[in-house]
Design an enzyme around this catalytic site. Structure first.
Site, PDB file in Angstrom:
ATOM      1  N   LYS A   9      71.854  27.685  27.143  1.00 10.04           N
ATOM      2  CA  LYS A   9      72.415  26.379  27.502  1.00 10.04           C
ATOM      3  C   LYS A   9      72.109  25.310  26.444  1.00 10.04           C
ATOM      4  O   LYS A   9      71.267  25.508  25.560  1.00 10.04           O
ATOM      5  CB  LYS A   9      71.866  25.967  28.881  1.00 10.04           C
ATOM      6  CG  LYS A   9      72.324  26.882  30.026  1.00 10.04           C
ATOM      7  CD  LYS A   9      71.863  26.349  31.387  1.00 10.04           C
ATOM      8  CE  LYS A   9      72.367  27.225  32.520  1.00 10.04           C
ATOM      9  NZ  LYS A   9      71.986  26.678  33.859  1.00 10.04           N
ATOM     10  N   TYR A  49      81.832  26.886  36.728  1.00 11.70           N
ATOM     11  CA  TYR A  49      80.929  26.535  37.829  1.00 11.70           C
ATOM     12  C   TYR A  49      81.697  26.144  39.093  1.00 11.70           C
ATOM     13  O   TYR A  49      81.158  25.447  39.958  1.00 11.70           O
ATOM     14  CB  TYR A  49      79.978  25.425  37.394  1.00 11.70           C
ATOM     15  CG  TYR A  49      78.803  25.932  36.565  1.00 11.70           C
ATOM     16  CD1 TYR A  49      77.863  26.812  37.110  1.00 11.70           C
ATOM     17  CD2 TYR A  49      78.619  25.539  35.247  1.00 11.70           C
ATOM     18  CE1 TYR A  49      76.792  27.287  36.365  1.00 11.70           C
ATOM     19  CE2 TYR A  49      77.541  25.998  34.491  1.00 11.70           C
ATOM     20  CZ  TYR A  49      76.634  26.871  35.067  1.00 11.70           C
ATOM     21  OH  TYR A  49      75.563  27.335  34.339  1.00 11.70           O
ATOM     22  N   PHE A  57      75.164  18.154  42.636  1.00 11.16           N
ATOM     23  CA  PHE A  57      74.814  18.158  41.207  1.00 11.16           C
ATOM     24  C   PHE A  57      75.966  18.621  40.311  1.00 11.16           C
ATOM     25  O   PHE A  57      75.799  18.728  39.099  1.00 11.16           O
ATOM     26  CB  PHE A  57      73.569  19.024  40.960  1.00 11.16           C
ATOM     27  CG  PHE A  57      73.697  20.465  41.415  1.00 11.16           C
ATOM     28  CD1 PHE A  57      74.345  21.414  40.637  1.00 11.16           C
ATOM     29  CD2 PHE A  57      73.138  20.875  42.623  1.00 11.16           C
ATOM     30  CE1 PHE A  57      74.467  22.730  41.052  1.00 11.16           C
ATOM     31  CE2 PHE A  57      73.253  22.200  43.054  1.00 11.16           C
ATOM     32  CZ  PHE A  57      73.916  23.117  42.254  1.00 11.16           C
ATOM     33  N   ARG A  85      67.942  38.532  35.304  1.00 10.89           N
ATOM     34  CA  ARG A  85      67.455  37.525  36.264  1.00 10.89           C
ATOM     35  C   ARG A  85      65.924  37.492  36.254  1.00 10.89           C
ATOM     36  O   ARG A  85      65.316  36.432  36.399  1.00 10.89           O
ATOM     37  CB  ARG A  85      67.951  37.831  37.678  1.00 10.89           C
ATOM     38  CG  ARG A  85      69.459  37.787  37.859  1.00 10.89           C
ATOM     39  CD  ARG A  85      70.083  36.432  37.795  1.00 10.89           C
ATOM     40  NE  ARG A  85      69.685  35.544  38.856  1.00 10.89           N
ATOM     41  CZ  ARG A  85      70.257  34.357  39.095  1.00 10.89           C
ATOM     42  NH1 ARG A  85      71.277  33.937  38.337  1.00 10.89           N
ATOM     43  NH2 ARG A  85      69.837  33.589  40.061  1.00 10.89           N
ATOM     44  N   THR A  91      65.372  29.446  39.124  1.00  8.85           N
ATOM     45  CA  THR A  91      66.239  28.329  38.707  1.00  8.85           C
ATOM     46  C   THR A  91      65.419  27.092  38.340  1.00  8.85           C
ATOM     47  O   THR A  91      65.670  26.460  37.310  1.00  8.85           O
ATOM     48  CB  THR A  91      67.208  27.969  39.860  1.00  8.85           C
ATOM     49  OG1 THR A  91      67.866  29.159  40.292  1.00  8.85           O
ATOM     50  CG2 THR A  91      68.228  26.937  39.415  1.00  8.85           C
ATOM     51  N   ARG A 102      62.623  30.658  31.535  1.00  6.42           N
ATOM     52  CA  ARG A 102      62.646  29.309  32.103  1.00  6.42           C
ATOM     53  C   ARG A 102      61.247  28.695  32.181  1.00  6.42           C
ATOM     54  O   ARG A 102      61.070  27.508  31.917  1.00  6.42           O
ATOM     55  CB  ARG A 102      63.339  29.327  33.462  1.00  6.42           C
ATOM     56  CG  ARG A 102      64.871  29.419  33.301  1.00  6.42           C
ATOM     57  CD  ARG A 102      65.561  29.743  34.590  1.00  6.42           C
ATOM     58  NE  ARG A 102      67.005  29.514  34.534  1.00  6.42           N
ATOM     59  CZ  ARG A 102      67.847  29.932  35.469  1.00  6.42           C
ATOM     60  NH1 ARG A 102      67.405  30.599  36.520  1.00  6.42           N
ATOM     61  NH2 ARG A 102      69.143  29.692  35.342  1.00  6.42           N
ATOM     62  N   ASN A 112      67.857  24.145  32.332  1.00 10.11           N
ATOM     63  CA  ASN A 112      66.961  25.293  32.511  1.00 10.11           C
ATOM     64  C   ASN A 112      67.267  26.441  31.542  1.00 10.11           C
ATOM     65  O   ASN A 112      66.993  27.604  31.821  1.00 10.11           O
ATOM     66  CB  ASN A 112      66.946  25.748  33.978  1.00 10.11           C
ATOM     67  CG  ASN A 112      68.305  26.175  34.488  1.00 10.11           C
ATOM     68  OD1 ASN A 112      69.281  26.178  33.746  1.00 10.11           O
ATOM     69  ND2 ASN A 112      68.361  26.562  35.741  1.00 10.11           N
ATOM     70  N   HIS A 115      71.665  30.773  31.625  1.00 11.30           N
ATOM     71  CA  HIS A 115      72.415  31.210  32.801  1.00 11.30           C
ATOM     72  C   HIS A 115      72.452  32.728  32.780  1.00 11.30           C
ATOM     73  O   HIS A 115      72.547  33.327  31.709  1.00 11.30           O
ATOM     74  CB  HIS A 115      73.861  30.692  32.766  1.00 11.30           C
ATOM     75  CG  HIS A 115      74.783  31.466  33.669  1.00 11.30           C
ATOM     76  ND1 HIS A 115      74.900  31.176  35.005  1.00 11.30           N
ATOM     77  CD2 HIS A 115      75.566  32.544  33.444  1.00 11.30           C
ATOM     78  CE1 HIS A 115      75.744  32.055  35.555  1.00 11.30           C
ATOM     79  NE2 HIS A 115      76.163  32.886  34.627  1.00 11.30           N
ATOM     80  N   GLU A 126      82.723  36.797  34.829  1.00  9.68           N
ATOM     81  CA  GLU A 126      82.220  35.838  33.835  1.00  9.68           C
ATOM     82  C   GLU A 126      82.421  36.350  32.409  1.00  9.68           C
ATOM     83  O   GLU A 126      82.760  35.579  31.505  1.00  9.68           O
ATOM     84  CB  GLU A 126      80.750  35.519  34.128  1.00  9.68           C
ATOM     85  CG  GLU A 126      80.587  34.748  35.431  1.00  9.68           C
ATOM     86  CD  GLU A 126      79.142  34.535  35.868  1.00  9.68           C
ATOM     87  OE1 GLU A 126      78.943  33.908  36.905  1.00  9.68           O
ATOM     88  OE2 GLU A 126      78.216  34.995  35.167  1.00  9.68           O
TER      89      GLU A 126
HETATM   90  P1  ATP Z   1      72.655  30.032  36.677  1.00 10.49           P
HETATM   91  O1  ATP Z   1      73.853  30.165  37.589  1.00 10.49           O
HETATM   92  O2  ATP Z   1      72.813  28.921  35.661  1.00 10.49           O
HETATM   93  O3  ATP Z   1      72.198  31.315  36.101  1.00 10.49           O
HETATM   94  P2  ATP Z   1      70.986  30.041  38.979  1.00 10.49           P
HETATM   95  O4  ATP Z   1      71.852  31.165  39.455  1.00 10.49           O
HETATM   96  O5  ATP Z   1      69.514  30.245  38.901  1.00 10.49           O
HETATM   97  O6  ATP Z   1      71.430  29.542  37.544  1.00 10.49           O
HETATM   98  P3  ATP Z   1      72.585  28.325  40.654  1.00 10.49           P
HETATM   99  O7  ATP Z   1      72.160  28.065  42.072  1.00 10.49           O
HETATM  100  O8  ATP Z   1      73.702  29.272  40.398  1.00 10.49           O
HETATM  101  O9  ATP Z   1      71.265  28.756  39.839  1.00 10.49           O
HETATM  102  O10 ATP Z   1      72.914  26.927  39.974  1.00 10.49           O
HETATM  103  C1  ATP Z   1      73.639  26.880  38.769  1.00 10.49           C
HETATM  104  C2  ATP Z   1      73.015  25.858  37.863  1.00 10.49           C
HETATM  105  O11 ATP Z   1      73.157  24.575  38.445  1.00 10.49           O
HETATM  106  C3  ATP Z   1      71.501  26.014  37.644  1.00 10.49           C
HETATM  107  O12 ATP Z   1      71.163  26.902  36.623  1.00 10.49           O
HETATM  108  C4  ATP Z   1      71.123  24.613  37.263  1.00 10.49           C
HETATM  109  O13 ATP Z   1      71.418  24.352  35.884  1.00 10.49           O
HETATM  110  C5  ATP Z   1      72.036  23.773  38.135  1.00 10.49           C
HETATM  111  N1  ATP Z   1      71.377  23.406  39.381  1.00 10.49           N
HETATM  112  C6  ATP Z   1      71.115  24.193  40.448  1.00 10.49           C
HETATM  113  N2  ATP Z   1      70.505  23.536  41.426  1.00 10.49           N
HETATM  114  C7  ATP Z   1      70.364  22.259  40.970  1.00 10.49           C
HETATM  115  C8  ATP Z   1      69.816  21.048  41.512  1.00 10.49           C
HETATM  116  N3  ATP Z   1      69.274  21.037  42.729  1.00 10.49           N
HETATM  117  N4  ATP Z   1      69.850  19.953  40.741  1.00 10.49           N
HETATM  118  C9  ATP Z   1      70.409  19.957  39.517  1.00 10.49           C
HETATM  119  N5  ATP Z   1      70.947  21.052  38.948  1.00 10.49           N
HETATM  120  C10 ATP Z   1      70.935  22.181  39.656  1.00 10.49           C
HETATM  121 MG    MG Z   2      73.979  31.086  39.470  1.00 13.27          MG
END
Ligand code: ATP
Ligand code: MG
Length: 138
Positions: A9, A49, A57, A85, A91, A102, A112, A115, A126
């Site tokens: 990212k 997304y 968010f 993962r 996350t 992370r 973070n 992804h 994806e």
């Molecule tokens: P990713 O999809 O990026 O691999 P993830 O699967 O761990 O991460 P998701 O729940 O899919 O997390 O959320 C996607 C992305 O949205 C997160 O990686 C983070 O950048 C952002 N995100 C998630 N939760 C929050 C939050 N509460 N506040 C701000 N940003 C968030």
């Molecule tokens: Mg995710």
């Protein structure tokens, strides 16, 4: 053998961490079989997304993901989705295990650093979003 999709990212590319993150992916047993550095458009980020579009968010996340270059990748290995993962960590970096990407590099729950796809089915979707077959060399 399984494939997963990964993004390094903007917070990580800004700090010149691509090589260090790639080393952690490779040390975890993943092979980088496709990779390119791109600047996601607003439309790319909103579509990618899309599952999060009702979340509070969402707009911040789209702004962040378009704030600088990203490195999109296809990773291959046994249990690649789960393996990635695991090496990524939780996350929220505050909840991530020691030694994960992370925990080591993330700045916040939003910035973070990486992804990773959350299922083989989503990995396929994806990967197709960013790569053609001829760009993936296993
Ligand atoms: P990713 O999809 O990026 O691999 P993830 O699967 O761990 O991460 P998701 O729940 O899919 O997390 O959320 C996607 C992305 O949205 C997160 O990686 C983070 O950048 C952002 N995100 C998630 N939760 C929050 C939050 N509460 N506040 C701000 N940003 C968030
Ligand atoms: Mg995710």
């Amino acid at each position: 053998m399984q494939r997963t999709f990964s993004i390094i990212k903007p917070d990580a590319t800004r700090r010149n961490l691509t090589g260090k993150i790639n080393a952690m992916l490779e040390d975890a047993g993943l092979r980088i079989v496709a990779q390119k550095r791109i600047h996601m458009s607003q439309a790319d980020a909103e579509a990618f997304y899309g599952v999060h579009k009702e979340r509070p968010f969402f707009n911040d996340l789209v702004s962040f993901m378009t704030s600088g270059p990203v490195v999109v990748q296809v990773l291959e290995g046994d249990d690649a989705v789960l393996k990635n993962r695991t090496v990524m960590g939780a996350t929220n970096p505050e909840d991530a295990d020691e030694g994960t990407i992370r925990k080591t590099f993330a700045e916040s729950i939003e910035a973070n650093s990486v992804h990773g796809s959350d299922s083989p089915e989503n990995a396929e979707i994806e990967i197709r979003f960013f790569f053609s077959d001829r760009e993936i060399v296993g």
